[in-house]
Design a protein around this motif. Structure first.
Motif, mmCIF file in Angstrom:
data_model
loop_
_atom_site.group_PDB
_atom_site.id
_atom_site.type_symbol
_atom_site.label_atom_id
_atom_site.label_comp_id
_atom_site.label_asym_id
_atom_site.label_seq_id
_atom_site.Cartn_x
_atom_site.Cartn_y
_atom_site.Cartn_z
ATOM 1 N N ASN A 139 40.561 45.480 41.596
ATOM 2 C CA ASN A 139 40.468 45.516 43.063
ATOM 3 C C ASN A 139 40.098 44.153 43.648
ATOM 4 O O ASN A 139 39.919 44.021 44.860
ATOM 5 N N LYS A 140 39.973 43.141 42.790
ATOM 6 C CA LYS A 140 39.701 41.777 43.243
ATOM 7 C C LYS A 140 40.061 40.825 42.110
ATOM 8 O O LYS A 140 40.334 41.247 40.987
ATOM 9 N N GLU A 141 40.093 39.527 42.407
ATOM 10 C CA GLU A 141 40.289 38.545 41.344
ATOM 11 C C GLU A 141 39.086 38.586 40.399
ATOM 12 O O GLU A 141 37.932 38.597 40.851
ATOM 13 N N GLY A 176 49.564 43.915 29.905
ATOM 14 C CA GLY A 176 48.356 43.218 30.333
ATOM 15 C C GLY A 176 47.648 43.842 31.511
ATOM 16 O O GLY A 176 46.488 43.517 31.774
ATOM 17 N N LYS A 177 48.340 44.738 32.257
ATOM 18 C CA LYS A 177 47.724 45.341 33.445
ATOM 19 C C LYS A 177 46.828 46.503 33.031
ATOM 20 O O LYS A 177 47.274 47.450 32.383
ATOM 21 N N ILE A 178 45.577 46.442 33.419
ATOM 22 C CA ILE A 178 44.625 47.507 33.113
ATOM 23 C C ILE A 178 45.003 48.740 33.942
ATOM 24 O O ILE A 178 45.399 48.632 35.091
ATOM 25 N N HIS A 179 44.911 49.938 33.320
ATOM 26 C CA HIS A 179 45.400 51.123 34.019
ATOM 27 C C HIS A 179 44.870 52.400 33.381
ATOM 28 O O HIS A 179 44.373 52.393 32.253
ATOM 29 N N ALA A 180 45.004 53.507 34.104
ATOM 30 C CA ALA A 180 44.674 54.832 33.577
ATOM 31 C C ALA A 180 45.290 55.893 34.472
ATOM 32 O O ALA A 180 45.252 55.774 35.707
ATOM 33 N N ALA A 227 44.400 38.708 36.950
ATOM 34 C CA ALA A 227 44.766 38.456 38.345
ATOM 35 C C ALA A 227 44.907 39.768 39.114
ATOM 36 O O ALA A 227 45.295 40.799 38.551
ATOM 37 N N LYS A 228 44.580 39.722 40.405
ATOM 38 C CA LYS A 228 44.807 40.874 41.276
ATOM 39 C C LYS A 228 46.241 40.791 41.789
ATOM 40 O O LYS A 228 46.602 39.896 42.546
ATOM 41 N N LYS A 229 47.061 41.744 41.363
ATOM 42 C CA LYS A 229 48.467 41.736 41.756
ATOM 43 C C LYS A 229 48.859 43.113 42.270
ATOM 44 O O LYS A 229 48.700 44.114 41.568
#
Length: 323
Positions: A139-141, A176-180, A227-229
């Motif tokens: 939710n942020k850098e 690489g993107k953190i997720h659930a 990174a926040k993307k």
């Protein structure tokens, strides 16, 4: 035996501690087991190779088809690129409670560490309970040092991005993107053929043997995109009896294909197999005078040798996947 008809495979059902009952109750998978979290519809993962369920090829597995039919099954470019490996894994996922916070390595890291493909994936939300959500990215850098501090302090949730979801929403999950996936989500997932997951937080849960699941804290550090993307939302049109692009990447292309009445799909210029995932309704898929019924929660593989398909339904929604 000719490779001239729409092929169904036996689902490979997976117990998951976070799984529920929707794969059986909503998608009509046949099982008495509780907490089913995943139905692997089309898999070339070692140890979990899909087996044909219909027609002349019934009983043969996907690896045998890849060896016997080559480009006629997958297309010439895919044959040259992947050999006798099938490039994507197709699943339906039922999350009764949230999945672990996780991410997947890219091709280079996965090859180096696990001799595997990386795991780029996408989700299509088939159904969502009220207030269901997903975690996608930060939710942020965030710096690596900040991330490690939150992991050590058990406050990782504070920096995660939460998105409310509803039926029809779709998400692209880069490596690489953190997720659930959150509780109450029924998901259609398209991904690279890989079972490599780095789990970084599991809500302090224990498994059915009373043990916490393994975390991959150190492995994940080199794989995370900090990174926040806001690059995960997938917007798409919904024109009836048309292929509406949802996602396109080097690993797969997915279209939303709503069918009402009868329509013909011309694949003569498509150098790829085609996969249909039925995400709502039911209908019929016909190729070379072979008609196969499909309903919500089922999957069909069209070999690359099939040039034209007739679709018929009073109302169904398909995901159309090619590589």
């Amino acid at each position: 035996m000719k490779l001239d008809y729409p092929i169904k495979f036996e689902p490979i059902l997976k117990y998951r501690m976070w799984g529920g009952d929707k794969l059986v109750d909503v998608l009509n998978k046949q099982s008495d087991e509780k907490n089913l979290g995943e139905s692997w519809e089309l898999s070339d993962v070692p140890g979990d190779i899909s087996v044909v369920a219909n027609g002349d090829l019934k009983g043969k597995d996907l690896k045998q088809l890849l060896t016997l039919y080559g480009a006629d099954l997958v297309g010439q470019k895919n044959r040259e690129r992947f050999g006798t490996d099938f490039p994507i894994l197709i699943k339906y996922i039922d999350a009764k409670v949230p999945l672990s916070i996780q991410l997947h390595p890219n091709d280079a890291l996965a090859k180096e560490r696990h001799n595997s493909f990386g795991k780029t994936e996408m989700w299509y939300v088939m159904d969502a309970e009220p207030d269901a959500d997903l975690i996608v990215g930060f939710n942020k850098e965030v710096t690596k040092e900040e991330y490690v501090q939150h992991v050590d302090n058990n406050t990782l949730e504070d920096i995660l991005n939460v998105e409310k979801v509803k039926k029809g929403d779709s998400f692209f999950i880069n490596t690489g993107k953190i997720h659930a996936i959150g509780a109450g989500c029924l998901i259609a997932e398209i991904q690279q053929t890989s079972d490599v997951t780095y789990r970084v937080f599991d809500w302090n849960r224990v498994d059915k043997d009373g043990k916490p699941r393994e975390l991959h804290t150190e492995l994940a550090l080199d794989a995370i995109d900090f990174a926040k993307k806001d690059d995960f939302w997938l917007d798409y049109t919904k024109l009836e009896n048309s292929s509406n692009e949802i996602a396109s990447c080097p690993y797969f292309t997915t279209h939303y294909l709503p069918v009402k009445g009868e329509t013909t799909q011309d694949y003569s210029a498509t150098d790829s197999f085609v996969i249909y995932m039925c995400v709502d309704g039911e209908g019929t898929v016909t190729a070379n005078a072979h008609s196969v019924a499909i309903k919500k929660g089922e999957t069909i593989l069209l070999p690359a040798a099939i040039d034209e398909v007739q679709l018929s339904s009073t109302g169904m929604e398909l995901l159309e996947v090619t590589v």
